[in-house]
Design a protein around this motif. Structure first.
Motif, PDB file in Angstrom:
ATOM      1  N   THR A  59       0.825  -1.208   0.000  1.00 38.94           N
ATOM      2  CA  THR A  59       0.000   0.000   0.000  1.00 38.94           C
ATOM      3  C   THR A  59       0.856   1.254   0.000  1.00 38.94           C
ATOM      4  N   ARG A  60       0.420   2.208  -0.798  1.00 38.03           N
ATOM      5  CA  ARG A  60       0.993   3.557  -0.720  1.00 38.03           C
ATOM      6  C   ARG A  60      -0.173   4.488  -0.431  1.00 38.03           C
ATOM      7  N   ILE A  61      -0.196   5.058   0.758  1.00 38.71           N
ATOM      8  CA  ILE A  61      -1.267   5.972   1.136  1.00 38.71           C
ATOM      9  C   ILE A  61      -0.989   7.314   0.468  1.00 38.71           C
ATOM     10  N   VAL A  62      -1.936   7.755  -0.326  1.00 39.21           N
ATOM     11  CA  VAL A  62      -1.800   9.018  -1.044  1.00 39.21           C
ATOM     12  C   VAL A  62      -2.232  10.173  -0.149  1.00 39.21           C
ATOM     13  N   GLY A  63      -3.241   9.936   0.681  1.00 38.47           N
ATOM     14  CA  GLY A  63      -3.695  10.988   1.582  1.00 38.47           C
ATOM     15  C   GLY A  63      -5.112  10.766   2.058  1.00 38.47           C
ATOM     16  N   TYR A  64      -5.632  11.787   2.698  1.00 33.68           N
ATOM     17  CA  TYR A  64      -7.006  11.781   3.186  1.00 33.68           C
ATOM     18  C   TYR A  64      -7.675  13.041   2.660  1.00 33.68           C
ATOM     19  N   ASP A  65      -8.762  12.890   1.925  1.00 39.91           N
ATOM     20  CA  ASP A  65      -9.505  14.025   1.405  1.00 39.91           C
ATOM     21  C   ASP A  65     -10.589  14.382   2.417  1.00 39.91           C
ATOM     22  N   LYS A  66     -10.392  15.516   3.094  1.00 41.90           N
ATOM     23  CA  LYS A  66     -11.296  15.930   4.166  1.00 41.90           C
ATOM     24  C   LYS A  66     -12.713  16.188   3.664  1.00 41.90           C
ATOM     25  N   ALA A  67     -12.839  16.858   2.528  1.00 46.17           N
ATOM     26  CA  ALA A  67     -14.159  17.215   2.002  1.00 46.17           C
ATOM     27  C   ALA A  67     -14.967  15.973   1.630  1.00 46.17           C
ATOM     28  N   ALA A  68     -14.324  14.978   1.029  1.00 47.71           N
ATOM     29  CA  ALA A  68     -15.026  13.752   0.635  1.00 47.71           C
ATOM     30  C   ALA A  68     -15.015  12.708   1.746  1.00 47.71           C
ATOM     31  N   ARG A  69     -14.290  12.990   2.821  1.00 47.45           N
ATOM     32  CA  ARG A  69     -14.141  12.051   3.935  1.00 47.45           C
ATOM     33  C   ARG A  69     -13.706  10.682   3.419  1.00 47.45           C
ATOM     34  N   ALA A  70     -12.535  10.694   2.733  1.00 52.66           N
ATOM     35  CA  ALA A  70     -12.068   9.477   2.078  1.00 52.66           C
ATOM     36  C   ALA A  70     -10.550   9.339   2.165  1.00 52.66           C
ATOM     37  N   PHE A  71     -10.118   8.138   2.530  1.00 53.40           N
ATOM     38  CA  PHE A  71      -8.706   7.784   2.422  1.00 53.40           C
ATOM     39  C   PHE A  71      -8.434   7.436   0.964  1.00 53.40           C
ATOM     40  N   LEU A  72      -7.288   7.838   0.460  1.00 54.79           N
ATOM     41  CA  LEU A  72      -6.897   7.552  -0.907  1.00 54.79           C
ATOM     42  C   LEU A  72      -5.606   6.746  -0.869  1.00 54.79           C
ATOM     43  N   ALA A  73      -5.586   5.640  -1.600  1.00 56.91           N
ATOM     44  CA  ALA A  73      -4.406   4.775  -1.555  1.00 56.91           C
ATOM     45  C   ALA A  73      -4.232   4.038  -2.877  1.00 56.91           C
ATOM     46  N   VAL A  74      -3.002   3.606  -3.088  1.00 57.31           N
ATOM     47  CA  VAL A  74      -2.660   2.748  -4.212  1.00 57.31           C
ATOM     48  C   VAL A  74      -2.341   1.383  -3.610  1.00 57.31           C
ATOM     49  N   ILE A  75      -3.088   0.371  -4.040  1.00 63.24           N
ATOM     50  CA  ILE A  75      -2.937  -0.976  -3.503  1.00 63.24           C
ATOM     51  C   ILE A  75      -2.262  -1.871  -4.541  1.00 63.24           C
TER      52      ILE A  75
END
Length: 181
Positions: free
Chosen positions: A125-141
């Motif tokens: 996993t590479r965590i790209v970040g957390y988008d506060k407005a969409a309330r979503a973790f973003l990652a590359v698996i």
């Protein structure tokens, strides 16, 4: 009229009670307009004058449980939130593919956002970040190792339980395209 996407957790298309037609019928019975499904994995788009998202989530989940026996979870995002997430292009230059999945894991509105992101010791996993407005973790698996759940996904489940649901970036693009059609 507000446009929304309901991201349903735990939908198995092989279960007759979880067919797109039955899922749509529940949303239609609640009085929503322009109800449509996206793929066969629990993505329903609809329009409603309602703006209280937690109340919508609760009402939809109650109806799914009562009418179809579906006890998963319901997470709603507005068209504007999903469009802004896509427009932010957090995966710049990356492509979703067979071995590499670009994912967004959405939290329910009432879930506490992370104070910090978990460390990235997981080689899958590479965590790209957390988008506060969409309330979503973003990652590359890295999905090339069969049968291996990345530690990040296990961390999400342990931390947030049923208050999350994950979609691939391609699915999010399809959902937004359906809403805009």
């Amino acid at each position: 009229m507000n446009a929304y996407a309901a991201l349903l957790r735990g939908i198995m298309p092989s279960n007759p009670n979880m067919s797109n037609a039955k899922l749509r019928s529940v949303f239609e019975s609640l009085g929503f307009d322009d109800v449509a499904s996206v793929l066969a994995s629990g993505n329903i788009v609809f329009r409603s004058p309602d703006t209280d998202v937690p109340e919508l989530e609760q009402r939809i989940q109650q109806a799914l449980s009562t009418e179809l026996g579906i006890g998963g979870g319901t997470i709603i995002r507005s068209h504007e939130e999903l469009r802004a997430l896509l427009d932010a292009d957090p995966f710049t230059g990356l492509k979703h593919g067979r071995g590499t999945y670009l994912i967004a894991t959405f939290l329910k509105d009432n879930a506490k956002p992370p104070k910090t992101l978990p460390e990235q010791p997981d080689p899958l996993t590479r965590i790209v970040g957390y988008d506060k407005a969409a309330r979503a973790f973003l990652a590359v698996i890295d999905n090339s190792v069969p049968g291996k759940t990345p530690d990040f996904m296990a961390w999400l489940d342990k931390t947030y339980g049923k208050d999350i649901t994950t979609r691939t970036w391609l699915t999010i693009e399809r959902i937004v395209k359906k809403i805009e059609a």
